[in-house]
Write a protein that holds these residues in place. Structure first.
Motif, PDB file in Angstrom:
ATOM      1  N   SER A 196      42.595  44.095  48.702  1.00 22.53           N
ATOM      2  CA  SER A 196      42.453  45.401  48.049  1.00 22.53           C
ATOM      3  C   SER A 196      41.162  46.099  48.483  1.00 22.53           C
ATOM      4  CB  SER A 196      42.489  45.247  46.532  1.00 22.53           C
ATOM      5  OG  SER A 196      41.314  44.637  46.062  1.00 22.53           O
ATOM      6  N   GLN A 197      40.100  45.340  48.742  1.00 25.29           N
ATOM      7  CA  GLN A 197      38.843  45.941  49.169  1.00 25.29           C
ATOM      8  C   GLN A 197      38.916  46.464  50.602  1.00 25.29           C
ATOM      9  OE1 GLN A 197      36.153  46.541  47.143  1.00 25.29           O
ATOM     10  NE2 GLN A 197      37.726  45.939  45.676  1.00 25.29           N
TER      11      GLN A 197
ATOM     12  N   TYR B  80      44.956  45.474  41.906  1.00 25.84           N
ATOM     13  CA  TYR B  80      43.495  45.400  41.950  1.00 25.84           C
ATOM     14  C   TYR B  80      42.882  46.754  42.285  1.00 25.84           C
ATOM     15  CZ  TYR B  80      42.304  40.444  41.554  1.00 25.84           C
ATOM     16  OH  TYR B  80      42.068  39.206  41.103  1.00 25.84           O
TER      17      TYR B  80
ATOM     18  N   ALA C   7      47.438  43.023  45.274  1.00 23.12           N
ATOM     19  CA  ALA C   7      46.308  43.833  45.754  1.00 23.12           C
ATOM     20  C   ALA C   7      46.455  45.282  45.309  1.00 23.12           C
ATOM     21  CB  ALA C   7      46.230  43.757  47.271  1.00 23.12           C
TER      22      ALA C   7
ATOM     23  N   SER D  14      41.301  35.674  44.828  1.00 20.00           N
ATOM     24  CA  SER D  14      40.230  36.164  45.705  1.00 20.00           C
ATOM     25  C   SER D  14      40.799  36.734  46.994  1.00 20.00           C
ATOM     26  CB  SER D  14      39.252  35.041  46.026  1.00 20.00           C
ATOM     27  OG  SER D  14      38.589  34.613  44.871  1.00 20.00           O
TER      28      SER D  14
ATOM     29  N   THR E 270      34.755  38.508  49.658  1.00 24.06           N
ATOM     30  CA  THR E 270      34.906  37.329  48.810  1.00 24.06           C
ATOM     31  C   THR E 270      34.456  36.083  49.566  1.00 24.06           C
ATOM     32  OG1 THR E 270      37.186  37.072  49.541  1.00 24.06           O
ATOM     33  CG2 THR E 270      36.831  38.323  47.524  1.00 24.06           C
TER      34      THR E 270
ATOM     35  N   TYR F 135      42.056  40.148  46.102  1.00 21.04           N
ATOM     36  CA  TYR F 135      40.933  41.071  45.933  1.00 21.04           C
ATOM     37  C   TYR F 135      40.373  41.497  47.289  1.00 21.04           C
ATOM     38  CZ  TYR F 135      36.440  42.934  44.507  1.00 21.04           C
ATOM     39  OH  TYR F 135      35.357  43.744  44.338  1.00 21.04           O
TER      40      TYR F 135
END
Length: 88
Positions: A50-51, A87, A84, A44, A63, A47
């Motif tokens: 990466s976002q 992802y 990341a 998480s 997250t 992620y």
């Protein structure tokens, strides 16, 4: 060229690399992932990174329930960048 590490230290480093490579190859060849209790937490975190387009932020907005908590402030993030990248 001067050797900075004694021979025993180099043997130990090579042994650690060989063991790590063996575990990696085993897990990849059996389509499995060796994980502990906190694998979901660290995935998480990757992620979230990466976002945020690779920009590290202490506030989690994608997250952990999108609550904006600062749980990632207590963990280093430099090892998450390769994960990341996959992802993204």
């Amino acid at each position: 060229m001067k050797n900075f590490f004694p021979a025993k230290v180099m043997i130990f480093i090579y042994l650690l690399i060989a063991i790590s490579t063996t575990f990696f190859i085993y897990s990849m060849s059996h389509d499995s992932l060796m994980y502990g209790d906190d694998l979901r937490f660290h995935l998480s975190r990757a992620y979230e990174l990466s976002q945020n387009n690779g920009r590290f932020s202490y506030i989690n907005t994608y997250t952990f329930g999108s609550l904006g908590n600062m749980i990632t402030a207590f963990y280093p993030s430099f090892l998450l960048y390769p994960l990341a990248f996959f992802y993204g």
